[in-house]
Design a protein around this motif. Structure first.
Motif, PDB file in Angstrom:
ATOM      1  N   VAL A  47      15.955   2.003   6.170  1.00 50.07           N
ATOM      2  CA  VAL A  47      15.618   0.664   5.682  1.00 50.07           C
ATOM      3  C   VAL A  47      14.457   0.075   6.475  1.00 50.07           C
ATOM      4  O   VAL A  47      14.548  -0.096   7.695  1.00 50.07           O
ATOM      5  CB  VAL A  47      16.831  -0.287   5.771  1.00 50.07           C
ATOM      6  CG1 VAL A  47      16.465  -1.672   5.239  1.00 50.07           C
ATOM      7  CG2 VAL A  47      18.024   0.277   5.020  1.00 50.07           C
ATOM      8  N   ASP A  48      13.401  -0.241   5.754  1.00 47.08           N
ATOM      9  CA  ASP A  48      12.276  -0.983   6.298  1.00 47.08           C
ATOM     10  C   ASP A  48      12.628  -2.454   6.130  1.00 47.08           C
ATOM     11  O   ASP A  48      12.813  -2.927   5.005  1.00 47.08           O
ATOM     12  CB  ASP A  48      11.010  -0.637   5.513  1.00 47.08           C
ATOM     13  CG  ASP A  48       9.754  -1.264   6.064  1.00 47.08           C
ATOM     14  OD1 ASP A  48       9.798  -2.440   6.472  1.00 47.08           O
ATOM     15  OD2 ASP A  48       8.715  -0.585   6.045  1.00 47.08           O
ATOM     16  N   VAL A  49      12.760  -3.171   7.228  1.00 47.30           N
ATOM     17  CA  VAL A  49      13.230  -4.560   7.162  1.00 47.30           C
ATOM     18  C   VAL A  49      12.089  -5.576   7.144  1.00 47.30           C
ATOM     19  O   VAL A  49      12.329  -6.779   7.179  1.00 47.30           O
ATOM     20  CB  VAL A  49      14.224  -4.878   8.304  1.00 47.30           C
ATOM     21  CG1 VAL A  49      15.430  -3.959   8.232  1.00 47.30           C
ATOM     22  CG2 VAL A  49      13.565  -4.807   9.673  1.00 47.30           C
ATOM     23  N   ARG A  50      10.856  -5.088   7.033  1.00 48.50           N
ATOM     24  CA  ARG A  50       9.710  -6.002   6.937  1.00 48.50           C
ATOM     25  C   ARG A  50       9.658  -6.587   5.529  1.00 48.50           C
ATOM     26  O   ARG A  50      10.395  -6.180   4.640  1.00 48.50           O
ATOM     27  CB  ARG A  50       8.410  -5.252   7.237  1.00 48.50           C
ATOM     28  CG  ARG A  50       8.377  -4.632   8.634  1.00 48.50           C
ATOM     29  CD  ARG A  50       7.162  -3.740   8.837  1.00 48.50           C
ATOM     30  NE  ARG A  50       7.160  -2.683   7.843  1.00 48.50           N
ATOM     31  CZ  ARG A  50       6.052  -2.108   7.368  1.00 48.50           C
ATOM     32  NH1 ARG A  50       4.861  -2.482   7.791  1.00 48.50           N
ATOM     33  NH2 ARG A  50       6.138  -1.144   6.470  1.00 48.50           N
ATOM     34  N   GLY A  51       8.774  -7.529   5.333  1.00 53.82           N
ATOM     35  CA  GLY A  51       8.602  -8.132   4.015  1.00 53.82           C
ATOM     36  C   GLY A  51       8.001  -7.155   3.021  1.00 53.82           C
ATOM     37  O   GLY A  51       7.456  -6.113   3.403  1.00 53.82           O
ATOM     38  N   PRO A  52       8.098  -7.456   1.720  1.00 54.79           N
ATOM     39  CA  PRO A  52       7.631  -6.540   0.683  1.00 54.79           C
ATOM     40  C   PRO A  52       6.137  -6.243   0.727  1.00 54.79           C
ATOM     41  O   PRO A  52       5.733  -5.133   0.390  1.00 54.79           O
ATOM     42  CB  PRO A  52       8.013  -7.218  -0.625  1.00 54.79           C
ATOM     43  CG  PRO A  52       8.618  -8.507  -0.293  1.00 54.79           C
ATOM     44  CD  PRO A  52       8.770  -8.621   1.173  1.00 54.79           C
ATOM     45  N   VAL A  53       5.321  -7.184   1.126  1.00 53.58           N
ATOM     46  CA  VAL A  53       3.881  -6.920   1.185  1.00 53.58           C
ATOM     47  C   VAL A  53       3.583  -5.877   2.254  1.00 53.58           C
ATOM     48  O   VAL A  53       2.838  -4.925   2.022  1.00 53.58           O
ATOM     49  CB  VAL A  53       3.090  -8.223   1.418  1.00 53.58           C
ATOM     50  CG1 VAL A  53       1.620  -7.927   1.670  1.00 53.58           C
ATOM     51  CG2 VAL A  53       3.246  -9.158   0.229  1.00 53.58           C
ATOM     52  N   ALA A  54       4.170  -6.030   3.429  1.00 54.28           N
ATOM     53  CA  ALA A  54       3.991  -5.043   4.493  1.00 54.28           C
ATOM     54  C   ALA A  54       4.519  -3.681   4.046  1.00 54.28           C
ATOM     55  O   ALA A  54       3.897  -2.646   4.299  1.00 54.28           O
ATOM     56  CB  ALA A  54       4.690  -5.503   5.767  1.00 54.28           C
ATOM     57  N   PHE A  55       5.674  -3.672   3.373  1.00 57.27           N
ATOM     58  CA  PHE A  55       6.255  -2.426   2.872  1.00 57.27           C
ATOM     59  C   PHE A  55       5.298  -1.735   1.899  1.00 57.27           C
ATOM     60  O   PHE A  55       5.072  -0.529   1.986  1.00 57.27           O
ATOM     61  CB  PHE A  55       7.594  -2.723   2.186  1.00 57.27           C
ATOM     62  CG  PHE A  55       8.293  -1.508   1.656  1.00 57.27           C
ATOM     63  CD1 PHE A  55       9.033  -0.692   2.497  1.00 57.27           C
ATOM     64  CD2 PHE A  55       8.240  -1.175   0.300  1.00 57.27           C
ATOM     65  CE1 PHE A  55       9.703   0.422   2.018  1.00 57.27           C
ATOM     66  CE2 PHE A  55       8.898  -0.068  -0.190  1.00 57.27           C
ATOM     67  CZ  PHE A  55       9.630   0.746   0.668  1.00 57.27           C
TER      68      PHE A  55
END
Length: 142
Positions: A47-55
């Protein structure tokens, strides 16, 4: 003359063994995640817990995006309580993975932090996946 390293004595071996063994129950590293993904031995949810733009701009292949604030009972309803989550964020300068791990543990899920995050992944020479939508995305949901 005692060095700064040895000014405080090292712990006895039995205590050091317990300490370092315990740390491995809380964390994993980029190399172990990469090797597991490559071997198809994926018994965890990355799980990448950063925001969707960063993802969208770049994430570890195979990761899903669940920003920390969306780690809720409702948001995780599809995952059995035995699901092992491996969380990561931008890197050592970011405590987002720690915050996510706290939330997951409080929700009674087993969790490990992938130490190093995206920075560590890139430092190891591994590639990121990039979403085409990132070229037009604006704003941030952090």
């Amino acid at each position: 003359m005692t060095s700064l390293v040895c000014e405080i004595p090292a712990a006895p071996s039995a205590i050091a063994l317990m300490h370092f063994s315990n740390r491995l129950t809380f964390e994993t590293d980029c190399s172990d995640v990469f090797s597991s993904l490559e071997a198809g031995a994926v018994d965890f949810v990355l799980v990448d817990v950063r925001g969707p733009v960063a993802f969208e701009r770049g994430h570890i292949p195979g990761a899903i995006n669940i920003p920390t604030r969306r780690l809720t009972v409702e948001g995780l309803a599809d995952y059995p309580k035995t699901t092992v989550f491996v969380v990561y964020c931008a890197g050592p300068h970011c405590n987002g993975a720690n915050k996510a791990a706290v939330k997951l543990a409080a929700l009674d899920y087993p969790v490990k932090e992938m130490i190093g995050g995206v920075t560590g992944w890139l430092d190891e020479g591994f590639q990121l996946s990039v979403e085409q939508a990132a070229k037009t995305a604006i704003g941030c949901e952090c």
